[in-house]
Design a protein around this motif. Structure first.
Motif, PDB file in Angstrom:
ATOM      1  N   GLY A  27      28.202 -17.234 -22.704  1.00  0.00           N
ATOM      2  CA  GLY A  27      28.149 -16.637 -24.036  1.00  0.00           C
ATOM      3  C   GLY A  27      26.815 -15.965 -24.330  1.00  0.00           C
ATOM      4  N   ILE A  28      26.235 -15.306 -23.312  1.00  0.00           N
ATOM      5  CA  ILE A  28      24.976 -14.590 -23.472  1.00  0.00           C
ATOM      6  C   ILE A  28      25.188 -13.145 -23.045  1.00  0.00           C
ATOM      7  N   SER A  29      24.162 -12.309 -23.234  1.00  0.00           N
ATOM      8  CA  SER A  29      24.296 -10.912 -22.837  1.00  0.00           C
ATOM      9  C   SER A  29      24.227 -10.784 -21.313  1.00  0.00           C
ATOM     10  N   ALA A  30      24.773  -9.692 -20.809  1.00  0.00           N
ATOM     11  CA  ALA A  30      24.750  -9.441 -19.361  1.00  0.00           C
ATOM     12  C   ALA A  30      23.323  -9.230 -18.878  1.00  0.00           C
ATOM     13  N   ALA A  31      22.471  -8.650 -19.723  1.00  0.00           N
ATOM     14  CA  ALA A  31      21.069  -8.444 -19.347  1.00  0.00           C
ATOM     15  C   ALA A  31      20.358  -9.784 -19.175  1.00  0.00           C
ATOM     16  N   SER A  32      20.616 -10.717 -20.081  1.00  0.00           N
ATOM     17  CA  SER A  32      20.016 -12.060 -19.971  1.00  0.00           C
ATOM     18  C   SER A  32      20.529 -12.780 -18.728  1.00  0.00           C
ATOM     19  N   ALA A  33      21.830 -12.665 -18.476  1.00  0.00           N
ATOM     20  CA  ALA A  33      22.425 -13.297 -17.297  1.00  0.00           C
ATOM     21  C   ALA A  33      21.854 -12.703 -16.022  1.00  0.00           C
ATOM     22  N   SER A  34      21.613 -11.406 -16.011  1.00  0.00           N
ATOM     23  CA  SER A  34      21.021 -10.751 -14.852  1.00  0.00           C
ATOM     24  C   SER A  34      19.615 -11.292 -14.599  1.00  0.00           C
ATOM     25  N   GLY A  35      18.856 -11.511 -15.652  1.00  0.00           N
ATOM     26  CA  GLY A  35      17.523 -12.088 -15.521  1.00  0.00           C
ATOM     27  C   GLY A  35      17.569 -13.503 -14.973  1.00  0.00           C
ATOM     28  N   LEU A  36      18.532 -14.297 -15.458  1.00  0.00           N
ATOM     29  CA  LEU A  36      18.684 -15.667 -14.959  1.00  0.00           C
ATOM     30  C   LEU A  36      19.021 -15.666 -13.470  1.00  0.00           C
ATOM     31  N   LEU A  37      19.940 -14.800 -13.070  1.00  0.00           N
ATOM     32  CA  LEU A  37      20.316 -14.714 -11.651  1.00  0.00           C
ATOM     33  C   LEU A  37      19.135 -14.270 -10.790  1.00  0.00           C
ATOM     34  N   SER A  38      18.330 -13.369 -11.312  1.00  0.00           N
ATOM     35  CA  SER A  38      17.145 -12.923 -10.587  1.00  0.00           C
ATOM     36  C   SER A  38      16.166 -14.082 -10.410  1.00  0.00           C
ATOM     37  N   ASN A  39      15.948 -14.857 -11.469  1.00  0.00           N
ATOM     38  CA  ASN A  39      15.066 -16.023 -11.384  1.00  0.00           C
ATOM     39  C   ASN A  39      15.584 -17.023 -10.349  1.00  0.00           C
ATOM     40  N   LYS A  44      11.835 -20.766  -5.421  1.00  0.00           N
ATOM     41  CA  LYS A  44      11.981 -21.682  -4.285  1.00  0.00           C
ATOM     42  C   LYS A  44      12.667 -22.976  -4.702  1.00  0.00           C
ATOM     43  N   LYS A  45      12.800 -23.183  -5.997  1.00  0.00           N
ATOM     44  CA  LYS A  45      13.432 -24.392  -6.535  1.00  0.00           C
ATOM     45  C   LYS A  45      14.936 -24.408  -6.248  1.00  0.00           C
ATOM     46  N   TYR A  46      15.528 -23.235  -6.165  1.00  0.00           N
ATOM     47  CA  TYR A  46      16.977 -23.118  -6.001  1.00  0.00           C
ATOM     48  C   TYR A  46      17.317 -22.592  -4.612  1.00  0.00           C
ATOM     49  N   ARG A  47      18.327 -23.193  -3.997  1.00  0.00           N
ATOM     50  CA  ARG A  47      18.857 -22.677  -2.737  1.00  0.00           C
ATOM     51  C   ARG A  47      20.197 -22.044  -3.070  1.00  0.00           C
ATOM     52  N   CYS A  48      20.376 -20.815  -2.661  1.00  0.00           N
ATOM     53  CA  CYS A  48      21.607 -20.127  -3.032  1.00  0.00           C
ATOM     54  C   CYS A  48      22.090 -19.209  -1.921  1.00  0.00           C
ATOM     55  N   VAL A  49      23.342 -18.827  -2.059  1.00  0.00           N
ATOM     56  CA  VAL A  49      23.968 -17.850  -1.164  1.00  0.00           C
ATOM     57  C   VAL A  49      24.100 -16.574  -1.986  1.00  0.00           C
ATOM     58  N   VAL A  61      23.689 -23.576  -4.277  1.00  0.00           N
ATOM     59  CA  VAL A  61      24.143 -24.680  -3.420  1.00  0.00           C
ATOM     60  C   VAL A  61      23.251 -25.912  -3.530  1.00  0.00           C
ATOM     61  N   ALA A  62      22.034 -25.758  -4.079  1.00  0.00           N
ATOM     62  CA  ALA A  62      21.151 -26.914  -4.269  1.00  0.00           C
ATOM     63  C   ALA A  62      20.049 -26.570  -5.263  1.00  0.00           C
ATOM     64  N   ILE A  63      19.635 -27.583  -6.012  1.00  0.00           N
ATOM     65  CA  ILE A  63      18.515 -27.467  -6.943  1.00  0.00           C
ATOM     66  C   ILE A  63      17.524 -28.555  -6.564  1.00  0.00           C
ATOM     67  N   ASN A  64      16.316 -28.142  -6.204  1.00  0.00           N
ATOM     68  CA  ASN A  64      15.289 -29.090  -5.729  1.00  0.00           C
ATOM     69  C   ASN A  64      15.814 -29.980  -4.606  1.00  0.00           C
ATOM     70  N   GLY A  65      16.640 -29.420  -3.736  1.00  0.00           N
ATOM     71  CA  GLY A  65      17.168 -30.159  -2.601  1.00  0.00           C
ATOM     72  C   GLY A  65      18.391 -31.005  -2.898  1.00  0.00           C
ATOM     73  N   LYS A  66      18.835 -31.046  -4.148  1.00  0.00           N
ATOM     74  CA  LYS A  66      20.000 -31.852  -4.530  1.00  0.00           C
ATOM     75  C   LYS A  66      21.226 -30.963  -4.633  1.00  0.00           C
ATOM     76  N   SER A  67      22.269 -31.331  -3.897  1.00  0.00           N
ATOM     77  CA  SER A  67      23.467 -30.498  -3.871  1.00  0.00           C
ATOM     78  C   SER A  67      24.552 -30.988  -4.825  1.00  0.00           C
ATOM     79  N   ILE A  68      24.248 -31.993  -5.638  1.00  0.00           N
ATOM     80  CA  ILE A  68      25.199 -32.505  -6.622  1.00  0.00           C
ATOM     81  C   ILE A  68      24.613 -32.251  -8.001  1.00  0.00           C
ATOM     82  N   SER A  69      25.377 -31.637  -8.883  1.00  0.00           N
ATOM     83  CA  SER A  69      24.869 -31.353 -10.217  1.00  0.00           C
ATOM     84  C   SER A  69      24.754 -32.627 -11.042  1.00  0.00           C
ATOM     85  N   LYS A  70      23.876 -32.600 -12.020  1.00  0.00           N
ATOM     86  CA  LYS A  70      23.720 -33.742 -12.926  1.00  0.00           C
ATOM     87  C   LYS A  70      25.026 -34.022 -13.645  1.00  0.00           C
ATOM     88  N   GLN A  71      25.728 -32.969 -14.014  1.00  0.00           N
ATOM     89  CA  GLN A  71      27.007 -33.103 -14.711  1.00  0.00           C
ATOM     90  C   GLN A  71      28.002 -33.894 -13.863  1.00  0.00           C
TER      91      GLN A  71
END
Length: 89
Positions: A27-39, A44-49, A61-71
């Protein structure tokens, strides 16, 4: 919306996200989402494909080496819901 919150959401779903898809889901703007994806891609905190341009999509796929979300972990502990397929605690 902070980058960590978006990354946690992306990790929990396990899907690939474009700026448009992430914007609609959060529920945010596409510009904000683009910035989040860029971050997420740069940090180095996030591992992604990441898929190539055009129509780049990102999957966390991982945040700080953890592959299971807090949720997912809270759902396991509080409601005894199973972890996503292929994930072991």
């Amino acid at each position: 919306m902070c980058t960590l919150t978006a990354a946690e959401r992306m990790l929990a779903t396990g899907q690939f996200y474009s700026a448009g898809i992430l914007a609609a889901e959060l529920g945010i703007s596409a510009a904000s989402a683009s910035g989040l994806l860029s971050n997420i891609r740069i940090s180095k905190k996030y591992r992604c494909v990441v898929t190539p341009l055009p129509n780049r999509k990102v999957k966390v796929v991982a945040i700080n080496g953890k592959s299971i979300s807090k949720q997912s972990l809270w759902a396991l502990v509080l409601f005894k819901q199973p972890l996503p397929q292929g994930v072991q605690a």
